[in-house]
Scaffold this active site. Structure first.
Site, PDB file in Angstrom:
ATOM      1  N   PHE A   1       3.901  26.634  -6.145  1.00 29.20           N
ATOM      2  CA  PHE A   1       3.170  26.076  -5.874  1.00 29.20           C
ATOM      3  C   PHE A   1       4.212  25.242  -4.924  1.00 29.20           C
ATOM      4  O   PHE A   1       3.954  24.163  -3.860  1.00 29.20           O
ATOM      5  CB  PHE A   1       3.129  25.022  -7.019  1.00 29.20           C
ATOM      6  CG  PHE A   1       3.162  24.818  -7.932  1.00 29.20           C
ATOM      7  CD1 PHE A   1       3.996  23.575  -7.608  1.00 29.20           C
ATOM      8  CD2 PHE A   1       3.531  25.425  -8.648  1.00 29.20           C
ATOM      9  CE1 PHE A   1       5.161  23.205  -8.348  1.00 29.20           C
ATOM     10  CE2 PHE A   1       4.654  24.910  -9.599  1.00 29.20           C
ATOM     11  CZ  PHE A   1       5.069  23.458  -9.739  1.00 29.20           C
ATOM     12  N   GLY A   2       5.363  24.449  -5.186  1.00 27.56           N
ATOM     13  CA  GLY A   2       6.230  23.408  -4.534  1.00 27.56           C
ATOM     14  C   GLY A   2       7.239  23.321  -5.456  1.00 27.56           C
ATOM     15  O   GLY A   2       7.455  24.054  -6.341  1.00 27.56           O
ATOM     16  N   SER A   3       7.995  22.060  -5.657  1.00 29.33           N
ATOM     17  CA  SER A   3       8.775  21.541  -6.285  1.00 29.33           C
ATOM     18  C   SER A   3       8.236  20.394  -6.812  1.00 29.33           C
ATOM     19  O   SER A   3       7.140  20.198  -6.609  1.00 29.33           O
ATOM     20  CB  SER A   3       9.829  21.629  -5.374  1.00 29.33           C
ATOM     21  OG  SER A   3      10.438  22.131  -4.821  1.00 29.33           O
TER      22      SER A   3
ATOM     23  N   ASP B   1      -3.283  29.781 -16.911  1.00 29.43           N
ATOM     24  CA  ASP B   1      -2.753  29.773 -16.726  1.00 29.43           C
ATOM     25  C   ASP B   1      -1.599  28.708 -17.883  1.00 29.43           C
ATOM     26  O   ASP B   1      -0.501  28.475 -17.664  1.00 29.43           O
ATOM     27  CB  ASP B   1      -2.077  29.076 -15.403  1.00 29.43           C
ATOM     28  CG  ASP B   1      -0.625  30.261 -15.052  1.00 29.43           C
ATOM     29  OD1 ASP B   1       0.104  31.159 -15.550  1.00 29.43           O
ATOM     30  OD2 ASP B   1       0.141  29.173 -13.992  1.00 29.43           O
TER      31      ASP B   1
END
Length: 359
Positions: free
Chosen positions: A57-59, A172
């Site tokens: 997704f990103g950081s 998840d």
């Protein structure tokens, strides 16, 4: 669920209006809408030294606000339609839920190409870090702490499945999505894949999301998602918590083995101590370990109808089974090559009469 409402958050005019005290008082948002300037200052311009996590997704960055509050900021990668949807879902879901075992949403920023979600900072990081990552060698997770984390994560799922309105399927559940506060209290996090389940609907068919090794077979194969998919994932997580084994391990020759395949023969032969994490050095309650593994086997049954609800899982983890002993039904599990095998089991979940108490 509608996401068009989020477009009103994206324009600069709205951002400046909300930042203005008058407009802010008129609206009853369950979150705070930050300015980009605030979050840049808090994270030192998203400096590499502030990065505490990274994923597809990103950081995620650590930050400190001007008021001295520690925060975690998820910065999504390139702004695609998929990323926009996950951002909208997560803000929508977190705006609805409030529970001590769910990660709290402090607020967000949405403007231009930036999508930032602000959470409470968890100083003890993720469960993944303690089981397999940089903190694993510190052995901070003793047996009582592991049981407390398991129960806390389970209670967070009970809230999502049975108390939130509408009910929520996380989709998840995994070690990296269980965060730990200063007291090692579990906080279920990351709701980007969550599904809201309308009243009266037992399941949905949807595109498969989630993480290999945790996916229920009916979901992985057919996209059929229900609360029992989270139950399956939680069963895998339980085995991971007690053993510190990864959900899927690569064996010599490139063969992959899932954690249920590894646990089952040891459990059937009575090699219970072999399942426990060696870092515990034998310091665990053997009967509690047996119970947790039996619960995990029930949760990971190949048939979703045979899996317990999270309410039952919490009750069993806490030892509140009453006087009856419940037999674990026969379970089928799939090995790494897709071959289905049946595990014959006469195992029983112990009752309170056996003197098993998790404290």
């Amino acid at each position: 669920m509608k996401f068009k409402c989020f477009s009103c958050f994206l324009c600069d005019k709205e951002q400046s209006q909300i930042q203005n005290g008058k407009e802010k008082k008129k609206r009853d948002y369950p979150w705070e809408i930050y300015t980009l300037k605030e979050l840049l200052r808090a994270t030192n311009n998203f400096h590499q030294d502030n990065k505490i996590g990274e994923g597809g997704f990103g950081s995620v960055y650590w930050g400190r606000t001007s008021k001295g509050v520690e925060i975690a900021v998820k910065r999504l990668k390139t702004m695609t339609a998929k990323a926009e949807m996950e951002f909208a879902v997560e803000v929508e879901v977190l705006g609805r839920v409030r529970h001590k075992n769910l990660l709290g949403l402090r607020g967000f920023y949405a403007g231009g190409e930036e999508r930032l979600i602000v959470y409470d900072y968890m100083p003890n990081h993720s469960l993944l870090n303690h089981l397999h990552g940089q903190l694993a060698t510190d052995s901070l997770l003793d047996w009582p702490r592991r049981m407390s984390i398991a129960i806390g994560a389970a209670e967070g799922l009970v809230y999502l499945h049975h108390e939130a309105n509408p009910h929520i399927i996380h989709r998840d559940i995994k070690a990296s999505n269980v965060l730990l506060d200063s007291e090692f209290e579990a906080k279920v996090a990351d709701f980007g894949f969550a599904k809201l389940i309308p009243e009266g609907v037992s399941h949905l068919t949807t595109r498969v999301k989630g993480t290999l090794g945790y996916l229920a077979p009916e979901y992985a194969m057919w996209g059929k998602v229900s609360e029992s998919c989270d139950v399956y994932s939680f069963g895998i997580l339980l085995l991971e918590i007690v053993s510190s084994k990864k959900p899927i391990e690569k064996l010599p020759g490139g063969v992959k083995r899932d954690i249920v395949q590894w646990v089952t023969p040891h459990f059937q032969k009575g090699n219970i101590t072999h399942i426990a994490d060696s870092k515990l050095k034998g310091r665990f309650d053997l009967e509690q370990l047996k119970r947790v593994i039996m619960i995990a086997i029930r949760c990971t049954d190949n048939s979703p109808e045979k899996r317990p609800s999270m309410v039952e899982v919490v009750e069993w983890l806490k030892g509140g089974l009453g006087r009856r002993k419940k037999e674990i039904p026969n379970s089928t599990h799939t090995n790494g090559d897709g071959e289905i095998r049946r595990t014959q089991s006469k195992l029983k979940i112990p009752s309170d009469d056996d003197g098993l108490k998790i404290r």
